[in-house]
Design an enzyme around this catalytic site. Structure first.
Site, mmCIF file in Angstrom:
data_model
loop_
_atom_site.group_PDB
_atom_site.id
_atom_site.type_symbol
_atom_site.label_atom_id
_atom_site.label_comp_id
_atom_site.label_asym_id
_atom_site.label_seq_id
_atom_site.Cartn_x
_atom_site.Cartn_y
_atom_site.Cartn_z
ATOM 1 N N LYS A 148 -10.892 -3.787 -3.821
ATOM 2 C CA LYS A 148 -11.649 -2.532 -3.874
ATOM 3 C C LYS A 148 -10.814 -1.421 -4.492
ATOM 4 O O LYS A 148 -11.350 -0.452 -5.008
ATOM 5 C CB LYS A 148 -11.979 -2.055 -2.450
ATOM 6 C CG LYS A 148 -12.876 -2.957 -1.674
ATOM 7 C CD LYS A 148 -12.888 -2.566 -0.184
ATOM 8 C CE LYS A 148 -13.335 -3.750 0.639
ATOM 9 N NZ LYS A 148 -13.286 -3.555 2.076
ATOM 10 N N LYS A 182 0.812 -1.224 0.000
ATOM 11 C CA LYS A 182 0.000 0.000 0.000
ATOM 12 C C LYS A 182 0.839 1.266 0.000
ATOM 13 O O LYS A 182 0.462 2.268 -0.602
ATOM 14 C CB LYS A 182 -0.956 0.009 1.205
ATOM 15 C CG LYS A 182 -2.058 -1.020 1.073
ATOM 16 C CD LYS A 182 -3.308 -0.616 1.821
ATOM 17 C CE LYS A 182 -4.440 -1.547 1.487
ATOM 18 N NZ LYS A 182 -5.584 -1.421 2.370
ATOM 19 N N LYS A 206 -5.180 -9.978 -7.001
ATOM 20 C CA LYS A 206 -6.410 -10.365 -6.300
ATOM 21 C C LYS A 206 -7.523 -9.353 -6.587
ATOM 22 O O LYS A 206 -7.244 -8.184 -6.872
ATOM 23 C CB LYS A 206 -6.156 -10.506 -4.795
ATOM 24 C CG LYS A 206 -5.917 -9.220 -4.083
ATOM 25 C CD LYS A 206 -5.868 -9.384 -2.568
ATOM 26 C CE LYS A 206 -5.711 -7.997 -1.965
ATOM 27 N NZ LYS A 206 -5.493 -7.899 -0.584
HETATM 28 P P1 TYM Z 1 -10.596 -6.154 4.014
HETATM 29 O O1 TYM Z 1 -11.594 -5.103 4.314
HETATM 30 O O2 TYM Z 1 -9.533 -5.838 3.014
HETATM 31 O O3 TYM Z 1 -11.314 -7.469 3.521
HETATM 32 C C1 TYM Z 1 -12.363 -8.086 4.259
HETATM 33 C C2 TYM Z 1 -12.247 -9.584 4.106
HETATM 34 O O4 TYM Z 1 -12.313 -9.978 2.744
HETATM 35 C C3 TYM Z 1 -11.208 -10.813 2.410
HETATM 36 N N1 TYM Z 1 -10.823 -10.581 1.017
HETATM 37 C C4 TYM Z 1 -10.673 -11.552 0.091
HETATM 38 N N2 TYM Z 1 -10.819 -12.887 0.167
HETATM 39 C C5 TYM Z 1 -10.601 -13.602 -0.976
HETATM 40 N N3 TYM Z 1 -10.276 -13.046 -2.165
HETATM 41 C C6 TYM Z 1 -10.114 -11.701 -2.289
HETATM 42 N N4 TYM Z 1 -9.804 -11.150 -3.459
HETATM 43 C C7 TYM Z 1 -10.311 -10.889 -1.120
HETATM 44 N N5 TYM Z 1 -10.254 -9.555 -0.881
HETATM 45 C C8 TYM Z 1 -10.569 -9.381 0.434
HETATM 46 C C9 TYM Z 1 -10.115 -10.387 3.381
HETATM 47 O O5 TYM Z 1 -9.144 -11.406 3.548
HETATM 48 C C10 TYM Z 1 -10.899 -10.119 4.642
HETATM 49 O O6 TYM Z 1 -11.103 -11.306 5.384
HETATM 50 N N6 TYM Z 1 -7.437 -5.874 7.862
HETATM 51 C C11 TYM Z 1 -8.734 -6.400 7.456
HETATM 52 C C12 TYM Z 1 -9.877 -5.965 8.360
HETATM 53 C C13 TYM Z 1 -9.657 -6.246 9.807
HETATM 54 C C14 TYM Z 1 -9.723 -7.530 10.427
HETATM 55 C C15 TYM Z 1 -9.491 -7.287 11.826
HETATM 56 C C16 TYM Z 1 -9.960 -8.827 9.969
HETATM 57 C C17 TYM Z 1 -9.399 -5.319 10.760
HETATM 58 N N7 TYM Z 1 -9.292 -5.939 11.985
HETATM 59 C C18 TYM Z 1 -9.477 -8.328 12.745
HETATM 60 C C19 TYM Z 1 -9.943 -9.869 10.895
HETATM 61 C C20 TYM Z 1 -9.699 -9.612 12.271
HETATM 62 C C21 TYM Z 1 -9.014 -5.909 6.048
HETATM 63 O O7 TYM Z 1 -8.540 -4.872 5.657
HETATM 64 O O8 TYM Z 1 -9.920 -6.668 5.365
#
Ligand code: TYM
Length: 342
Positions: free
Chosen positions: A208, A122, A205
């Site tokens: 967003k 990022k 991947k």
């Molecule tokens: P975030 O908002 O990027 O994504 C949310 C969830 O979606 C999954 N994900 C995917 N899975 C498969 N293929 C993809 N292309 C794909 N894109 C996104 C992510 O793995 C995630 O599970 N840091 C985290 C949010 C967070 C969090 C936490 C998660 C903050 N605190 C504590 C678990 C526990 C994030 O940015 O996810």
């Protein structure tokens, strides 16, 4: 068993979020004993939250952030998260997250954070200009998980490294202060949909932040858009093989077949047996039909909910109350373990 996971409230839910994480959130919620939901026992409830504190790592207009949190709440409910069965809240309403992060900053090591690939991806070449929040982001994520003594954290593959860091922080804290305060959590990552790829590039991947909307399926896309995106999805000129082993090295083809598998409940072998020898011209309309069939009801529920600010805020306020209550003993334990008076 204590399930917890979060999602950043940036933009809309896409198919990667849904198949990588949210679908498992709903399944795990459904597996929780109904008795706990009925008696209101928090012991084995699922905790799901909007990571709005994480979202400050990148600048966003306040009105957009507020809108995003509400819309993502509506999207999660539309996907099947039931605020009466699970605790659904936004992080900023539960100050224990920010407090616990600060306490864990004493345990997390610079070297550990320096190895986080998300920061490198990022921040890119602009490391000096990146926010400190982007760098310390994984410590807040550790706080999110450890506050609730989570045992299972359903996430996609890209969050694995953050969960490993969470485990390292928990182990070191427990050892440094000679306590058994934190439960060591396990990531719960789906086998075939751990990493849904972009529709335009099988090596990236689905995300967003991809500037091309054609690269992802949004859960808000209308039927025509879904059909268009599948039709224009990148593939190779080879037909679908009858033997799934021959998908090796064909990232785009594999991705589409895995998406089909996720919604049809069939495995790769069954899909290859059914479509083997045919080109993608025959497969894509079947995939589009499947997506429309499964995603249209989610979209309709989302549209009905998304502008009802009062209802959405009520869900989040109620969830935050339950979350704060569940987080309090661990936060208190951390202050005490560290010899801090409050
Ligand atoms: P975030 O908002 O990027 O994504 C949310 C969830 O979606 C999954 N994900 C995917 N899975 C498969 N293929 C993809 N292309 C794909 N894109 C996104 C992510 O793995 C995630 O599970 N840091 C985290 C949010 C967070 C969090 C936490 C998660 C903050 N605190 C504590 C678990 C526990 C994030 O940015 O996810």
């Amino acid at each position: 068993m204590r399930v917890l996971s979060g999602i950043q409230p940036t933009g809309n839910l896409h198919l990667g979020n849904y198949l990588g994480a949210i679908r498992n959130w709903v399944r795990m919620q459904e597996e929780m004993p109904a008795a706990d939901a009925a008696t209101g026992s928090a012991d084995s409830r699922c905790f799901f939250f909007l990571a709005d504190l994480h979202s400050i790592s990148e600048h966003l207009a306040p009105a957009d952030r507020l809108r995003n949190v509400r819309e993502m709440t509506a999207a999660l409910v539309a996907c099947g998260i039931d605020p009466d069965r699970s605790v659904l809240f936004n992080q900023a309403r539960v100050p224990a997250h920010a407090e616990m992060q600060w306490l864990l900053n004493g345990t997390a090591r610079m070297g550990w954070l320096n190895r986080m690939t998300q920061f490198k991806d990022k921040a890119g070449k602009n490391k000096e200009g990146a926010s400190i929040a982007l760098f310390t982001y994984p410590v807040l994520q550790a706080a999110d998980v450890l506050l609730y003594q989570a045992t299972h954290v359903p996430v996609g593959e890209d969050q694995k490294q953050h969960l490993e860091l969470t485990r390292d922080i928990a182990i070191k804290f427990n050892a440094d202060f000679d306590v058994e305060l934190f439960t060591i959590p396990d990531p719960y990552i789906p086998k075939q949909t751990a990493r849904i790829m972009s529709l335009r590039d099988g090596t990236a991947k689905m995300s967003k932040s991809d500037p091309s909307d054609m690269s992802r399926i949004n859960l808000t896309d209308d039927d025509d858009t879904l059909v268009q995106k599948v039709r224009k999805a990148r593939t190779d000129p080879e037909p679908i093989p009858a033997d799934p082993a021959e998908l090796e090295g064909r990232a785009e083809a594999t991705n589409l077949i895995d998406i089909y598998a996720a919604f049809s409940g069939q495995d790769r072998a069954a899909i290859c047996a059914a479509f083997g020898g045919q080109g993608f011209g025959a497969f894509k309309p079947a995939l589009a039909d499947l997506l429309v069939h499964h995603l249209a009801p989610i979209r309709d529920r989302y549209v009905a909910l998304k502008d009802d600010d009062a209802a959405l805020d009520a869900i989040l306020v109620k969830g935050a109350g339950k979350a704060a209550e569940a987080a309090a003993p661990t936060l208190k334990g951390a202050y005490e373990a560290m010899g801090l008076m409050r």
